[in-house]
Design a protein around this motif. Structure first.
Motif, PDB file in Angstrom:
ATOM      1  N   THR A 233       0.860  -1.211   0.000  1.00 56.29           N
ATOM      2  CA  THR A 233       0.000   0.000   0.000  1.00 56.29           C
ATOM      3  C   THR A 233       0.890   1.252   0.000  1.00 56.29           C
ATOM      4  O   THR A 233       0.566   2.230  -0.682  1.00 56.29           O
ATOM      5  N   TYR A 236       1.792   1.712  -3.725  1.00 57.10           N
ATOM      6  CA  TYR A 236       0.748   2.173  -4.653  1.00 57.10           C
ATOM      7  C   TYR A 236       0.134   3.515  -4.260  1.00 57.10           C
ATOM      8  O   TYR A 236      -0.542   4.155  -5.064  1.00 57.10           O
ATOM      9  N   THR A 243      -5.574   1.143  -7.549  1.00 59.14           N
ATOM     10  CA  THR A 243      -6.573   0.608  -6.637  1.00 59.14           C
ATOM     11  C   THR A 243      -6.389  -0.898  -6.498  1.00 59.14           C
ATOM     12  O   THR A 243      -5.897  -1.542  -7.426  1.00 59.14           O
ATOM     13  N   ASN A 244      -6.754  -1.414  -5.329  1.00 55.36           N
ATOM     14  CA  ASN A 244      -6.644  -2.850  -5.091  1.00 55.36           C
ATOM     15  C   ASN A 244      -7.957  -3.477  -5.551  1.00 55.36           C
ATOM     16  O   ASN A 244      -8.971  -3.385  -4.866  1.00 55.36           O
ATOM     17  N   SER A 245      -7.961  -4.075  -6.732  1.00 59.01           N
ATOM     18  CA  SER A 245      -9.196  -4.514  -7.368  1.00 59.01           C
ATOM     19  C   SER A 245      -9.519  -5.968  -7.037  1.00 59.01           C
ATOM     20  O   SER A 245      -8.735  -6.878  -7.348  1.00 59.01           O
ATOM     21  N   TYR A 251      -3.599  -5.198  -7.233  1.00 56.16           N
ATOM     22  CA  TYR A 251      -3.439  -3.771  -7.517  1.00 56.16           C
ATOM     23  C   TYR A 251      -3.360  -3.550  -9.023  1.00 56.16           C
ATOM     24  O   TYR A 251      -2.565  -4.207  -9.708  1.00 56.16           O
TER      25      TYR A 251
END
Ligand code: 46X
Length: 330
Positions: A233, A236, A243-245, A251
């Motif tokens: 995190t 990113y 975004t963490n999809s 990510y």
């Protein structure tokens, strides 16, 4: 003895690398995925149902005058990504880059999962983890490296993976032409059979280095780098639109976003992964959304220094007693 063979990327994002090997008499050539994260040597074979073979080269023991069935032995393996294979076992002559082992256990697939069938450029795996992980039953078998070790000039193999180019696996020697500066060696914990070592910390882009122990495995069979969520995190946060999809399983970010580099420590040494390695691939051909080469390890229970990290270094897997792992710039 020594050996040296090419590690060739199988696609345009370096998802995996294959290395030519020859098995049997006369020699049958297959392209195998050398995997320091597992310890089975298994191949697509004449025992693999035709419906599960999609252009892979196969090993046919009945066409090898030196093949011998290992009576009553079977194997079955499931990898962290859910892929799996199983079958029976032969021993046969086995050569990698001029280095030969006379009676190598070759695990012939009688069943492979769909992801192996669809990976048409991989004819099997050659495990370079510790032999304690081998799945052959009732008697577990030794890896190619463990069988070759006693005859090697030095009990080592080295990994020089490259981005979108052929690299090398060397056995029995350390090629000074492949790295610069010094090799930093750190201890290896052989439980539970991986090349487990502790990194000394990390930095995001030009940010300050955070000294902290990050224990993980050096794994040539995994494409990406998987690290603790807090580190990922922090990375990113520096990527606009990241975004963490849940949808894409990790990510993602706009392919147009500027990406910082990622630096990791081994002892006092520092290795920087270029941003280009972390802009791993569009989530689908032509998409403007990219999937990151650095992902969270929270679901895995283990941190993994995969190809995205290994490509940034020259790595010595030292099979002496006790084993160590060495990292050098290149
Ligand atoms: N998942 C996974 C995995 C791993 N951690 N090392 N090697 C792996 N594979 C080799 C072929 C399929 C997956």
């Amino acid at each position: 003895d020594t050996g040296s063979a090419a590690a060739v990327p199988i696609d345009d994002v370096d998802i995996a690398y294959v290395t030519p090997v020859t098995i049997g008499t006369p020699p049958q050539t297959l392209q195998l995925d050398f995997d320091t994260g597992s310890s089975d040597l298994w191949v697509f074979s004449s025992h693999t149902p035709a419906s599960q073979v999609r252009g892979q080269e196969i090993y046919s023991p009945n066409k090898s005058s030196t093949a011998k069935l290992l009576e009553g032995h079977t194997w079955s393996i499931t990898y962290g990504d859910g892929s799996a294979s199983r079958g029976n076992v032969y021993v046969d002559n086995f050569t990698v880059g001029g280095l030969s082992v006379a009676q190598q256990a070759v695990q012939t697939a009688q069943q492979v999962s769909s992801s192996f069938t669809s990976e048409t450029n991989i004819d099997g795996l050659l495990g370079l983890g510790f032999s304690t992980l081998n799945t052959v039953s009732p008697k577990s078998q030794l890896t190619f490296f463990d069988n070759a070790k006693a005859s090697l000039d030095s009990p080592v193999f080295t990994v020089d993976l490259k981005a979108q180019a052929a690299g090398t696996y060397d056995f029995g020697f350390i090629d000074k032409a492949k790295y610069t500066g010094e090799i930093t060696y750190v201890p290896v914990n052989t439980n539970p059979g991986y090349w487990t070592f502790t990194s000394s910390g990390y930095a995001v882009g030009s940010g300050s280095f955070s000294s902290q122990s990050i224990t993980g495995i050096a794994d040539t069979g995994t494409s990406l780098v998987y690290l603790p969520t807090a580190i990922v995190t922090a990375y990113y946060r520096q990527v606009s639109g990241a975004t963490n999809s849940r949808n894409y399983g990790g990510y993602v970010f706009p392919c147009s976003s500027a990406l910082p580099t990622f630096t990791f420590g081994v002892g006092d040494a520092r290795f920087t992964i270029p941003s280009s390695y972390i802009s791993y691939s569009p989530i689908a051909p032509g998409s403007s959304t990219c999937f990151g080469g650095l992902q969270s390890s929270s679901g895995l229970g283990i941190n993994i220094w995969g190809d995205v990290a290994l490509k940034a270094a020259f790595v010595v897997f030292n099979g002496a007693n006790p084993p160590t792992i060495g990292w050098a710039k290149k």
